[in-house]
Design a protein around this motif. Structure first.
Motif, short mmCIF file in Angstrom:
data_model
loop_
_atom_site.label_atom_id
_atom_site.label_comp_id
_atom_site.label_asym_id
_atom_site.label_seq_id
_atom_site.Cartn_x
_atom_site.Cartn_y
_atom_site.Cartn_z
N UNK A 12 0.80 -1.21 0.00
CA UNK A 12 0.00 0.00 0.00
C UNK A 12 0.84 1.27 0.00
N UNK A 13 2.10 1.21 0.45
CA UNK A 13 2.91 2.41 0.55
C UNK A 13 3.26 3.00 -0.80
N UNK A 14 3.21 4.33 -0.88
CA UNK A 14 3.48 5.00 -2.16
C UNK A 14 4.90 4.73 -2.65
N UNK A 15 5.86 4.60 -1.74
CA UNK A 15 7.23 4.30 -2.14
C UNK A 15 7.35 2.88 -2.69
N UNK A 16 6.59 1.97 -2.10
CA UNK A 16 6.58 0.59 -2.61
C UNK A 16 5.96 0.54 -3.99
N UNK A 17 4.87 1.28 -4.18
CA UNK A 17 4.22 1.33 -5.50
C UNK A 17 5.18 1.93 -6.52
N UNK A 18 5.86 3.01 -6.13
CA UNK A 18 6.81 3.65 -7.03
C UNK A 18 7.93 2.68 -7.41
N UNK A 19 8.41 1.92 -6.46
CA UNK A 19 9.47 0.95 -6.74
C UNK A 19 8.98 -0.12 -7.72
N UNK A 20 7.79 -0.64 -7.50
CA UNK A 20 7.24 -1.66 -8.38
C UNK A 20 6.98 -1.11 -9.78
N UNK A 21 6.48 0.13 -9.85
CA UNK A 21 6.23 0.76 -11.14
C UNK A 21 7.53 0.96 -11.91
N UNK A 22 8.56 1.44 -11.22
CA UNK A 22 9.86 1.64 -11.87
C UNK A 22 10.41 0.31 -12.40
N UNK A 144 -0.19 7.54 -16.36
CA UNK A 144 1.24 7.39 -16.61
C UNK A 144 1.77 8.59 -17.40
N UNK A 145 0.99 9.07 -18.36
CA UNK A 145 1.40 10.27 -19.10
C UNK A 145 1.57 11.46 -18.16
N UNK A 146 0.63 11.63 -17.24
CA UNK A 146 0.73 12.76 -16.29
C UNK A 146 1.99 12.64 -15.44
N UNK A 147 2.35 11.43 -15.06
CA UNK A 147 3.58 11.24 -14.28
C UNK A 147 4.81 11.59 -15.09
#
Length: 150
Positions: A12-22, A144-147
């Motif tokens: 659930x953590x935003x940093x975990x999501x960011x890591x998985x997305x990267x 994803x485009x907005x990011x």
């Protein structure tokens, strides 16, 4: 003694999501690059795609847009010019500068690479995602485009 369930765990953590997305985006980029292998580097292809998208530009404009040093752009442009992908012409209003433009060969390469990349992603989506997952991915594209925007 408790055992942990197997398989991916929700994060659930935003940093975990960011890591998985990267990680996922990096893996997908490598898949696309592998399908469009050739003798042009990533930085060279980035310059070619920018010229295709935005039109002719000076080296300084390209450096700003690509967020790299002008010296790096000049080296990239020189190598692309040597391969016949770009040409330089005098700037119409500033005689001190040169405009970098795509040649027909450069446009063809951008088109081939783009089609190969799109084809590979479509192939992966069709083969690995359900119709519902494809719909969810389509809904995520604008996010994803907005990011990615500056």
């Amino acid at each position: 003694m408790t055992s942990r369930p197997s398989g991916p765990q929700p994060r659930a953590g935003i940093h975990d999501i960011a890591e998985e997305l990267q990680l996922a985006v990096g893996m997908l980029v490598r898949q696309v690059r592998a399908s469009a292998a050739g003798g042009v580097s990533l930085s060279q292809m980035s310059v070619l795609k920018r010229l295709d998208r935005d039109g002719a530009a000076t080296a300084a404009d390209l450096a700003r847009a690509e967020k790299i040093r002008p010296q790096s752009v000049i080296a990239t442009v020189n190598s692309l010019r040597a391969e016949g992908y770009v040409t330089r012409t005098p700037h119409p209003t500033d005689g001190r500068q040169l405009l970098v433009s795509l040649t027909d060969r450069g446009r063809a390469l951008v088109r081939e690479r783009r089609e190969a990349g799109h084809g590979r992603i479509a192939e992966l989506m069709a083969g690995r995602l359900t119709a519902e997952e494809q719909r969810l991915l389509a809904e995520a594209v604008p996010l994803l485009r907005r990011l990615a925007e500056d």
